[in-house]
Write an enzyme that holds these catalytic residues in place. Structure first.
Site, mmCIF file in Angstrom:
data_model
loop_
_atom_site.group_PDB
_atom_site.id
_atom_site.type_symbol
_atom_site.label_atom_id
_atom_site.label_comp_id
_atom_site.label_asym_id
_atom_site.label_seq_id
_atom_site.Cartn_x
_atom_site.Cartn_y
_atom_site.Cartn_z
ATOM 1 N N LEU A 20 0.835 -1.211 0.000
ATOM 2 C CA LEU A 20 0.000 0.000 0.000
ATOM 3 C C LEU A 20 0.863 1.252 0.000
ATOM 4 O O LEU A 20 0.461 2.303 -0.490
ATOM 5 C CB LEU A 20 -0.918 0.000 1.230
ATOM 6 N N SER A 22 5.100 2.887 1.487
ATOM 7 C CA SER A 22 6.302 2.614 2.285
ATOM 8 C C SER A 22 6.918 3.925 2.779
ATOM 9 O O SER A 22 6.667 4.993 2.219
ATOM 10 C CB SER A 22 7.321 1.845 1.442
ATOM 11 N N GLY A 23 7.674 3.786 3.835
ATOM 12 C CA GLY A 23 8.365 4.948 4.419
ATOM 13 C C GLY A 23 9.814 4.546 4.673
ATOM 14 O O GLY A 23 10.288 3.542 4.127
ATOM 15 N N GLN A 24 10.523 5.302 5.514
ATOM 16 C CA GLN A 24 11.957 5.072 5.712
ATOM 17 C C GLN A 24 12.213 3.686 6.319
ATOM 18 O O GLN A 24 13.067 2.941 5.826
ATOM 19 C CB GLN A 24 12.509 6.162 6.645
ATOM 20 N N PHE A 25 11.500 3.330 7.371
ATOM 21 C CA PHE A 25 11.776 2.037 8.043
ATOM 22 C C PHE A 25 10.552 1.134 8.064
ATOM 23 O O PHE A 25 10.500 0.155 8.790
ATOM 24 C CB PHE A 25 12.236 2.276 9.492
ATOM 25 N N ALA A 26 9.525 1.502 7.278
ATOM 26 C CA ALA A 26 8.294 0.697 7.343
ATOM 27 C C ALA A 26 7.694 0.553 5.960
ATOM 28 O O ALA A 26 7.880 1.415 5.095
ATOM 29 C CB ALA A 26 7.274 1.386 8.264
ATOM 30 N N ASP A 141 2.783 14.784 13.895
ATOM 31 C CA ASP A 141 3.030 14.709 12.451
ATOM 32 C C ASP A 141 1.728 14.826 11.667
ATOM 33 O O ASP A 141 1.488 14.110 10.688
ATOM 34 C CB ASP A 141 3.759 13.404 12.075
HETATM 35 C C1 38G Z 1 2.479 4.579 7.486
HETATM 36 O O1 38G Z 1 2.252 4.488 8.867
HETATM 37 C C2 38G Z 1 0.996 4.102 9.256
HETATM 38 C C3 38G Z 1 -0.006 3.710 8.369
HETATM 39 C C4 38G Z 1 -1.233 3.328 8.895
HETATM 40 C C5 38G Z 1 -2.282 2.884 7.998
HETATM 41 C C6 38G Z 1 -3.458 2.317 8.523
HETATM 42 C C7 38G Z 1 -4.445 1.900 7.679
HETATM 43 C C8 38G Z 1 -4.241 2.032 6.327
HETATM 44 N N1 38G Z 1 -5.014 1.713 5.276
HETATM 45 C C9 38G Z 1 -4.366 2.071 4.153
HETATM 46 C C10 38G Z 1 -3.148 2.633 4.525
HETATM 47 C C11 38G Z 1 -2.152 3.177 3.640
HETATM 48 C C12 38G Z 1 -2.401 3.246 2.259
HETATM 49 C C13 38G Z 1 -1.437 3.823 1.435
HETATM 50 C C14 38G Z 1 -0.231 4.321 1.937
HETATM 51 C C15 38G Z 1 -0.025 4.220 3.320
HETATM 52 C C16 38G Z 1 1.250 4.776 3.938
HETATM 53 O O2 38G Z 1 2.358 4.068 3.501
HETATM 54 N N2 38G Z 1 1.370 6.193 3.650
HETATM 55 C C17 38G Z 1 0.578 6.967 4.537
HETATM 56 C C18 38G Z 1 1.113 8.344 4.718
HETATM 57 N N3 38G Z 1 2.561 8.406 4.814
HETATM 58 C C19 38G Z 1 2.987 9.796 4.638
HETATM 59 C C20 38G Z 1 3.023 7.870 6.089
HETATM 60 C C21 38G Z 1 -0.959 3.656 4.156
HETATM 61 N N4 38G Z 1 -3.080 2.601 5.869
HETATM 62 N N5 38G Z 1 -2.093 3.019 6.665
HETATM 63 C C22 38G Z 1 -1.458 3.369 10.256
HETATM 64 C C23 38G Z 1 -0.446 3.730 11.108
HETATM 65 C C24 38G Z 1 0.772 4.098 10.591
HETATM 66 O O3 38G Z 1 1.809 4.472 11.427
#
Ligand code: 38G
Length: 285
Positions: A20, A22-26, A141
């Site tokens: 879905l 990605s980020g730096q460590f996740a 954030d």
């Molecule tokens: C990325 O970190 C989290 C994602 C989520 C989360 C929860 C439900 C959910 N449904 C779809 C998604 C999703 C869909 C596309 C990209 C991402 C994520 O990688 N990017 C989100 C924003 N980014 C700037 C951290 C997450 N998520 N992401 C929850 C806690 C987090 O710390």
């Protein structure tokens, strides 16, 4: 908060599907729970291999997000944690799946929103942040990328990514975190203690962007952005704000206050005349 961390193999319980984001460590992947068929978003976070290691996060840092999500559940505007798994290299947070995409992309497609639509999103962000702040939890954030629409073309939102959030302890100043330059408050740039008011500045930036499509403090470099924030140097350009109500501008102005103690709180915002008329009667206090 006692967390039930499962150390059995993740793939005994979930089928991993598509990425879905990605980020730096996740990395976040769509997964399906084997015994229910329900879909979730699993956030795979890499653990540091050793104290000096540069890749990955400390175990306690990752579990801090899980702790905070557990304490906040349930709330209609905050993502829900379903399971936690741990193996030698990573911790996996299994989270409620939201399918409507980031508010960031929704704005990008529409460029600007009507005041009515913007206020509906801001009201929900305020309700989620009110729930956090009542428990002395600060997100740190808040930005359109971390506000997701529950379903496409539906306006219910969920706040995600509590990766740098903190539970503030009285008499224990918290300084060490840093959010996204465009959205951080002056006290973060000055390495002064962060407080609940730090989130309120970010809500001001989000509101400004929702109403105009422009970013109030963004410069050509991070240093320029930091200077603009420190000097509270922004304006309501006629090009973007010609049709914006004075109430909406007043709402933003009460958040772009350098002194965190004089900045509007989440309760002030929920009672602001630009927001209060849009609240459901049962939500008023
Ligand atoms: C990325 O970190 C989290 C994602 C989520 C989360 C929860 C439900 C959910 N449904 C779809 C998604 C999703 C869909 C596309 C990209 C991402 C994520 O990688 N990017 C989100 C924003 N980014 C700037 C951290 C997450 N998520 N992401 C929850 C806690 C987090 O710390």
């Amino acid at each position: 908060m006692v967390l039930n961390i499962i150390t059995e193999d993740f793939e005994n319980f979930y089928d991993i599907q598509d990425d879905l984001g990605s980020g730096q460590f996740a990395v976040v992947k769509r997964v399906r729970e084997l015994n229910t068929g329900h879909e979730f978003a699993a956030k795979f976070v890499r653990k540091k291999k050793c104290v000096a290691g540069r890749r990955g996060l400390k175990r306690e840092e990752i579990l801090r997000e899980a702790d905070i999500l557990s304490e906040l559940a349930p709330h209609r505007n905050i993502i829900t944690l379903h399971d936690i798994f741990e193996n030698k290299h990573e911790i996996i947070l299994v989270l409620e799946l939201v399918g409507g995409g980031e508010l960031f992309h929704y704005i990008a497609e529409k460029d600007t929103l009507s005041e009515e639509e913007a206020a509906k999103f801001i009201l929900q962000i305020l309700e989620g942040v009110h729930h956090m702040h009542e428990k002395n939890i600060v997100h740190l954030d808040l930005k359109p990328e971390n506000v997701m629409l529950l379903e496409k073309n539906k306006t219910q939102i969920k706040i995600i990514d509590f990766g740098i959030s903190r539970k503030l302890q009285p008499n224990e100043p918290t300084k060490e975190t840093f959010g996204t330059p465009e959205f951080v408050a002056p006290e973060v740039i000055a390495f002064e203690p962060v407080t609940l008011a730090t989130d309120m500045w970010s809500i001001g930036v989000i509101t400004y962007i929702l109403l105009s499509g422009a970013s109030p403090f963004l410069g050509n470099t991070n240093q320029e952005t930091f200077n603009n924030i420190t000097q509270v140097d922004y304006r309501f350009d006629e090009e973007f704000f010609a049709n914006t109500s004075d109430l909406a501008k007043d709402f933003i102005q009460q958040l772009f206050v350098k002194n965190p103690r004089q900045r509007a709180t989440v309760v002030d915002c929920l009672n602001h005349p630009w927001i209060k008329p849009r609240r459901r009667k049962d939500e008023e206090e």
